[in-house]
Design a protein around this motif. Structure first.
Motif, mmCIF file in Angstrom:
data_model
loop_
_atom_site.group_PDB
_atom_site.id
_atom_site.type_symbol
_atom_site.label_atom_id
_atom_site.label_comp_id
_atom_site.label_asym_id
_atom_site.label_seq_id
_atom_site.Cartn_x
_atom_site.Cartn_y
_atom_site.Cartn_z
ATOM 1 N N PRO A 252 3.422 15.042 -8.212
ATOM 2 C CA PRO A 252 4.175 16.061 -8.946
ATOM 3 C C PRO A 252 3.839 17.444 -8.386
ATOM 4 C CG PRO A 252 3.192 14.515 -10.470
ATOM 5 C CD PRO A 252 2.665 14.159 -9.111
ATOM 6 N N GLY A 253 4.859 18.264 -8.182
ATOM 7 C CA GLY A 253 4.632 19.638 -7.727
ATOM 8 C C GLY A 253 4.461 19.792 -6.228
ATOM 9 N N SER A 254 4.592 18.706 -5.462
ATOM 10 C CA SER A 254 4.431 18.820 -4.003
ATOM 11 C C SER A 254 5.797 18.996 -3.329
ATOM 12 C CB SER A 254 3.723 17.585 -3.448
ATOM 13 O OG SER A 254 4.518 16.437 -3.622
ATOM 14 N N SER A 255 5.753 19.462 -2.068
ATOM 15 C CA SER A 255 6.968 19.576 -1.248
ATOM 16 C C SER A 255 6.719 18.917 0.096
ATOM 17 C CB SER A 255 7.342 21.048 -1.012
ATOM 18 O OG SER A 255 7.825 21.641 -2.192
ATOM 19 N N TRP A 256 7.793 18.499 0.754
ATOM 20 C CA TRP A 256 7.660 17.919 2.094
ATOM 21 C C TRP A 256 8.942 18.168 2.887
ATOM 22 C CZ3 TRP A 256 8.214 15.517 -2.466
ATOM 23 C CH2 TRP A 256 9.180 14.533 -2.621
ATOM 24 N N ILE A 257 8.775 18.230 4.206
ATOM 25 C CA ILE A 257 9.890 18.546 5.114
ATOM 26 C C ILE A 257 9.952 17.466 6.184
ATOM 27 C CG2 ILE A 257 10.899 20.309 6.615
ATOM 28 C CD1 ILE A 257 9.081 22.370 5.366
ATOM 29 N N VAL A 258 11.156 17.033 6.517
ATOM 30 C CA VAL A 258 11.284 15.948 7.506
ATOM 31 C C VAL A 258 12.692 15.945 8.103
ATOM 32 C CG1 VAL A 258 11.873 14.299 5.654
ATOM 33 C CG2 VAL A 258 11.005 13.434 7.822
ATOM 34 N N PHE A 259 12.779 15.580 9.376
ATOM 35 C CA PHE A 259 14.090 15.310 9.980
ATOM 36 C C PHE A 259 14.494 13.894 9.548
ATOM 37 C CE2 PHE A 259 13.246 18.672 13.237
ATOM 38 C CZ PHE A 259 14.452 19.347 13.133
ATOM 39 N N THR A 260 15.419 13.805 8.606
ATOM 40 C CA THR A 260 15.751 12.485 8.054
ATOM 41 C C THR A 260 16.746 11.719 8.928
ATOM 42 O OG1 THR A 260 17.421 13.503 6.653
ATOM 43 C CG2 THR A 260 15.256 13.078 5.652
ATOM 44 N N ASP A 261 17.226 12.345 10.014
ATOM 45 C CA ASP A 261 18.052 11.573 10.954
ATOM 46 C C ASP A 261 17.169 10.879 11.994
ATOM 47 O OD1 ASP A 261 17.176 13.775 12.354
ATOM 48 O OD2 ASP A 261 19.162 14.485 12.930
ATOM 49 N N THR A 262 15.879 11.181 11.960
ATOM 50 C CA THR A 262 14.930 10.633 12.935
ATOM 51 C C THR A 262 13.998 9.619 12.300
ATOM 52 O OG1 THR A 262 14.924 12.649 14.217
ATOM 53 C CG2 THR A 262 12.980 11.280 14.414
ATOM 54 N N VAL A 263 13.558 9.923 11.082
ATOM 55 C CA VAL A 263 12.562 9.089 10.411
ATOM 56 C C VAL A 263 13.272 8.151 9.419
ATOM 57 C CG1 VAL A 263 10.526 9.110 8.925
ATOM 58 C CG2 VAL A 263 10.871 10.950 10.586
ATOM 59 N N PRO A 264 13.245 6.839 9.671
ATOM 60 C CA PRO A 264 13.817 5.920 8.684
ATOM 61 C C PRO A 264 12.995 6.025 7.394
ATOM 62 C CG PRO A 264 13.380 4.807 10.775
ATOM 63 C CD PRO A 264 12.716 6.139 10.843
ATOM 64 N N HIS A 265 13.677 6.160 6.272
ATOM 65 C CA HIS A 265 12.984 6.403 5.004
ATOM 66 C C HIS A 265 13.682 5.661 3.876
ATOM 67 C CE1 HIS A 265 16.203 9.318 5.508
ATOM 68 N NE2 HIS A 265 16.307 9.349 4.190
ATOM 69 N N ALA A 266 12.925 5.381 2.823
ATOM 70 C CA ALA A 266 13.477 4.764 1.616
ATOM 71 C C ALA A 266 12.686 5.308 0.433
ATOM 72 C CB ALA A 266 13.340 3.245 1.692
ATOM 73 N N VAL A 267 13.378 5.536 -0.681
ATOM 74 C CA VAL A 267 12.711 6.031 -1.888
ATOM 75 C C VAL A 267 12.523 4.850 -2.828
ATOM 76 C CG1 VAL A 267 12.740 7.796 -3.683
ATOM 77 C CG2 VAL A 267 14.157 8.082 -1.652
ATOM 78 N N LEU A 268 11.268 4.517 -3.106
ATOM 79 C CA LEU A 268 11.018 3.365 -3.977
ATOM 80 C C LEU A 268 11.043 3.752 -5.438
ATOM 81 C CD1 LEU A 268 8.217 1.421 -2.077
ATOM 82 C CD2 LEU A 268 10.709 1.363 -1.791
ATOM 83 N N SER A 269 10.524 4.933 -5.762
ATOM 84 C CA SER A 269 10.544 5.378 -7.160
ATOM 85 C C SER A 269 10.366 6.881 -7.220
ATOM 86 C CB SER A 269 9.450 4.676 -7.971
ATOM 87 O OG SER A 269 8.182 5.123 -7.547
ATOM 88 N N GLY A 270 10.646 7.424 -8.386
ATOM 89 C CA GLY A 270 10.539 8.870 -8.583
ATOM 90 C C GLY A 270 11.787 9.386 -9.275
ATOM 91 N N GLN A 271 11.608 10.459 -10.026
ATOM 92 C CA GLN A 271 12.727 11.053 -10.758
ATOM 93 C C GLN A 271 12.539 12.564 -10.767
ATOM 94 O OE1 GLN A 271 12.946 9.894 -14.892
ATOM 95 N NE2 GLN A 271 15.106 10.432 -15.055
ATOM 96 N N PHE A 272 13.609 13.288 -10.620
ATOM 97 C CA PHE A 272 13.655 14.752 -10.617
ATOM 98 C C PHE A 272 13.094 15.328 -9.303
ATOM 99 C CE2 PHE A 272 12.897 13.821 -15.258
ATOM 100 C CZ PHE A 272 14.221 13.973 -15.627
ATOM 101 N N ALA A 273 13.960 15.446 -8.332
ATOM 102 C CA ALA A 273 13.569 16.080 -7.070
ATOM 103 C C ALA A 273 14.651 17.071 -6.669
ATOM 104 C CB ALA A 273 13.382 15.035 -5.969
ATOM 105 N N PHE A 274 14.212 18.112 -5.980
ATOM 106 C CA PHE A 274 15.153 19.077 -5.411
ATOM 107 C C PHE A 274 15.103 18.913 -3.900
ATOM 108 C CE2 PHE A 274 16.311 23.074 -3.481
ATOM 109 C CZ PHE A 274 17.444 23.437 -4.173
ATOM 110 N N GLU A 275 16.255 19.123 -3.266
ATOM 111 C CA GLU A 275 16.308 18.962 -1.802
ATOM 112 C C GLU A 275 17.292 19.973 -1.228
ATOM 113 O OE1 GLU A 275 18.913 17.916 1.311
ATOM 114 O OE2 GLU A 275 19.414 17.364 -0.745
ATOM 115 N N GLN A 276 16.890 20.592 -0.116
ATOM 116 C CA GLN A 276 17.779 21.521 0.611
ATOM 117 C C GLN A 276 17.919 21.020 2.047
ATOM 118 O OE1 GLN A 276 19.471 24.727 -0.168
ATOM 119 N NE2 GLN A 276 20.333 24.090 1.809
ATOM 120 N N THR A 277 19.156 20.949 2.515
ATOM 121 C CA THR A 277 19.422 20.443 3.869
ATOM 122 C C THR A 277 19.787 21.586 4.824
ATOM 123 O OG1 THR A 277 20.243 18.345 2.977
ATOM 124 C CG2 THR A 277 20.924 18.884 5.215
#
Ligand SMILES: [Fe+2]
Length: 306
Positions: A252-277
């Motif tokens: 909770p309260g953390s931020s992270w930055i990533v090129f999501t066209d490069t890193v294969p990713h999946a969200v297993l759980s979590g609720q309420f996130a903000f994202e800027q592209t």
């Protein structure tokens, strides 16, 4: 292995280190690292956070998230009957501006070169979310936008976990530099190579049409392949089960930055996130050879954009 450096808020604004740090951050991101901030540098007031945590999304099957479009100052996808539209727009606008301003300092080599894309607020609990297989967030994938082609530009995303108590759990796999040589052939990259003259002519005609005001989508072979590859990975059971997996817990309260066209990713759980592209053009990159466009072009033996 994806690297997750431990940055702190205090290091964020030190002017003596700014240029070196900006370069270092861009280089690590381009290599497929996730830059992680245990304490988000983007401040949100308690009142605004309380408001966001009470926001309800419109029909889940139609809108995957609540989206904010900075260029139009417009919000889509929320329940208009139960949400104050003006307040939601004001909070998302201010938050988006804060992220853009901070990211412009942290990633200075890109600032002024990138295109500010949409932001999103993600109020759903991701664990057990009912979505079609192609839309599922809990299957590993690389991002590609079906309606907003990048023509080789890279998709950079800044996330913040706004949840008060629950972490957001991701798994990732090896980046495109490793993945594409293994899977591009079985994903039929060949099919997307613009060998036939009529394919090139088709794009010229589309561009003329767009200039004349027709609502046509100019999708490069790169965009077409990346969209296909997104679906290919989600539908590929062997890849989902057998690929190397790295598990990340964003508190909770953390931020992270990533090129999501490069890193294969999946969200297993979590609720309420903000994202800027942000869309970062290839010529703004410090290591353009590591861009998915260049990796795929090396495999294809030809250009995949214009
Ligand atoms: Fe994604």
């Amino acid at each position: 292995m994806i690297k997750v450096p431990d940055f702190t808020e205090n290091g964020w604004a030190d002017p003596r280190l700014a240029a070196d740090r900006a370069r270092w951050c861009c280089e690590r991101l381009e290599e497929g690292a996730i830059l992680f901030f245990p304490q988000s540098p983007f401040v949100l007031s308690e009142a605004d956070r309380n408001f966001l945590l009470g926001v309800r999304q419109a029909g889940a099957s139609y809108y995957k998230n609540i989206s904010y479009r900075p260029a139009e100052d417009r919000v889509k996808g929320f329940d208009r009957g139960r949400t104050d539209a003006g307040t939601l727009r004001r909070i998302l606008r201010e938050y988006s501006e804060r992220v853009i301003e901070s990211a412009s300092r942290l990633l200075a080599p890109y600032a002024g070169r990138w295109r500010i894309d949409f932001a999103s607020f993600r109020p759903f609990q991701e664990h057990g979310r009912q979505l079609s297989q192609i839309a599922r967030n809990d299957l590993l994938h690389v991002d590609a936008f079906p309606t907003r082609p990048t023509n080789g530009g890279r998709i950079l995303r800044v996330f913040t976990n706004l949840n008060r108590t629950q972490p957001r759990i991701w798994i990732t796999s090896d980046p495109m530099e490793v993945l594409a040589p293994q899977l591009a052939r079985s994903a039929c990259l060949e099919r997307f190579i613009p060998r036939r003259p009529w394919k090139k002519l088709q794009r010229v005609i589309v561009r003329w049409g767009r200039r004349a005001g027709l609502p046509l989508r100019d999708r490069s072979p790169y965009d077409a392949f990346m969209h296909h590859f997104h679906d290919f990975l989600k539908l590929n059971r062997a890849f989902q089960e057998e690929c190397p997996k790295y598990r990340w817990e964003f508190p909770p309260g953390s931020s992270w930055i990533v090129f999501t066209d490069t890193v294969p990713h999946a969200v297993l759980s979590g609720q309420f996130a903000f994202e800027q592209t942000f869309i970062v053009p290839c010529d703004a990159l410090l290591q353009p050879d590591k861009a998915p466009l260049r990796i795929l072009e090396r495999l294809a033996g030809t250009t995949l954009t214009n």
